[in-house]
Design a protein around this motif. Structure first.
Motif, PDB file in Angstrom:
ATOM      1  N   ARG A 123      23.209  19.871   7.660  1.00 25.04           N
ATOM      2  CA  ARG A 123      23.330  18.478   8.071  1.00 25.04           C
ATOM      3  C   ARG A 123      24.725  18.266   8.615  1.00 25.04           C
ATOM      4  O   ARG A 123      25.699  18.751   8.069  1.00 25.04           O
ATOM      5  N   THR A 139      18.782  12.051   2.106  1.00 24.93           N
ATOM      6  CA  THR A 139      17.874  12.664   3.066  1.00 24.93           C
ATOM      7  C   THR A 139      16.962  13.690   2.394  1.00 24.93           C
ATOM      8  O   THR A 139      17.324  14.311   1.385  1.00 24.93           O
ATOM      9  N   LEU A 171      16.659   6.654   8.416  1.00 27.38           N
ATOM     10  CA  LEU A 171      17.089   7.616   9.423  1.00 27.38           C
ATOM     11  C   LEU A 171      16.002   8.657   9.658  1.00 27.38           C
ATOM     12  O   LEU A 171      15.231   8.975   8.763  1.00 27.38           O
ATOM     13  N   GLY A 199      15.882  12.540  11.851  1.00 27.91           N
ATOM     14  CA  GLY A 199      16.691  13.459  12.629  1.00 27.91           C
ATOM     15  C   GLY A 199      16.041  14.798  12.879  1.00 27.91           C
ATOM     16  O   GLY A 199      15.130  15.213  12.156  1.00 27.91           O
ATOM     17  N   SER A 251      17.063  18.989  13.783  1.00 30.65           N
ATOM     18  CA  SER A 251      18.152  19.947  13.628  1.00 30.65           C
ATOM     19  C   SER A 251      17.882  21.212  14.416  1.00 30.65           C
ATOM     20  O   SER A 251      16.762  21.723  14.416  1.00 30.65           O
ATOM     21  N   GLU A 261      22.412  18.852  16.146  1.00 35.56           N
ATOM     22  CA  GLU A 261      21.378  18.009  15.574  1.00 35.56           C
ATOM     23  C   GLU A 261      21.514  16.587  16.090  1.00 35.56           C
ATOM     24  O   GLU A 261      22.596  16.155  16.515  1.00 35.56           O
ATOM     25  N   THR A 273      20.317  12.518  15.170  1.00 34.57           N
ATOM     26  CA  THR A 273      19.786  11.625  14.152  1.00 34.57           C
ATOM     27  C   THR A 273      19.798  10.191  14.663  1.00 34.57           C
ATOM     28  O   THR A 273      20.781   9.747  15.257  1.00 34.57           O
ATOM     29  N   SER A 274      18.686   9.481  14.431  1.00 35.14           N
ATOM     30  CA  SER A 274      18.590   8.065  14.759  1.00 35.14           C
ATOM     31  C   SER A 274      18.644   7.259  13.459  1.00 35.14           C
ATOM     32  O   SER A 274      17.901   7.548  12.518  1.00 35.14           O
ATOM     33  N   TYR A 275      19.527   6.256  13.423  1.00 41.18           N
ATOM     34  CA  TYR A 275      19.647   5.370  12.277  1.00 41.18           C
ATOM     35  C   TYR A 275      19.219   3.962  12.694  1.00 41.18           C
ATOM     36  O   TYR A 275      19.656   3.456  13.740  1.00 41.18           O
TER      37      TYR A 275
END
Length: 232
Positions: free
Chosen positions: A44, A173, A201, A203, A205, A210, A212-214
């Motif tokens: 991550r 996560t 979130l 995401g 990888s 990677e 990621t959408s929050y």
């Protein structure tokens, strides 16, 4: 968690939404090509290096694109470097808009009861729209496919003591497969006109990258954060 604080009104940053969107789309294109051309990893972006990788220097670059309702979007770049116990971190637009910061920390790694724990106490300097000193920390707890990461700091504003405040970003996560992570996230910041936000979130990888959408405050006027990270 500290008592409620009053967020100061901050002028919009001089970053056009079109420029930010173009940068995010370009980053997405690069990420997609990496996802299909490289093997995947469970690393991550927000996690700290574990004991097996600290014998050599490790670096990461992170770019968060903020899309805030009623305000102009802005970018938040973060760069880190780790070697054995040493942790270095530089940020911009993190503690405040048009504000930079630099941190030095000490990495501790423990593995009690099959939980991988990494704790990094830090001390930083903040300069720009906000000037100050910021003691803080980063914490990562990992067990099987679950990871809890939290970062926090208290900024002592040396120009205006009433502007001192506490910032935090915790997230939990779950990684069902190597290339996918989902979870819950919260944020308390001064950079946008809000107190505390919560959301979720999702995401993807790759080996080194990677995305990621929050989504923060999804039930009202959501703040969207698009994040691209690269580890090397």
């Amino acid at each position: 968690m500290p008592e409620h604080f009053t967020v100061r009104r901050i002028p919009k940053p001089p970053v056009s939404s079109r420029t930010l969107q173009f940068g995010i789309l370009l980053s997405l294109s690069l990420l997609t090509s990496n996802l299909f051309s490289q093997s995947v990893s469970t690393h991550r972006t927000h996690r700290l290096p574990d004991a097996t990788t600290r014998e050599a220097w490790t670096f990461s670059a992170l770019l968060d694109g903020y899309f805030v309702p009623g305000e102009q979007g802005y970018a938040d770049p973060i760069f880190t470097a780790d070697h054995n116990w040493l942790h270095l971190e530089a940020r911009y637009n993190y503690e405040d808009l048009n504000t930079g910061s630099f941190f030095v920390g000490y990495n501790f790694n423990l593995k009690p009861q099959k939980i991988d724990i990494t704790l990094t106490p830090m001390l930083g300097g903040v300069f720009g729209r906000t000037d100050g000193i910021a003691p803080g920390f980063e914490l990562s707890l990992t067990r099987n496919k679950f990871n809890f990461w939290a970062g926090g700091e208290y900024v002592f504003d040396t120009k205006d003591h009433s502007g001192s405040y506490f910032y935090t970003w915790p997230q939990l996560t779950y990684t069902p497969v190597d290339w996918l992570h989902v979870g819950l996230v919260a944020q308390r910041t001064q950079a946008i006109q809000t107190d505390t936000q919560g959301g979720f979130l999702v995401g993807l990888s790759g080996k080194k990258m990677e995305f990621t959408s929050y989504i923060l405050d999804p039930g009202s006027k959501p703040t969207v954060v698009l994040e691209v990270g690269y580890n090397f």
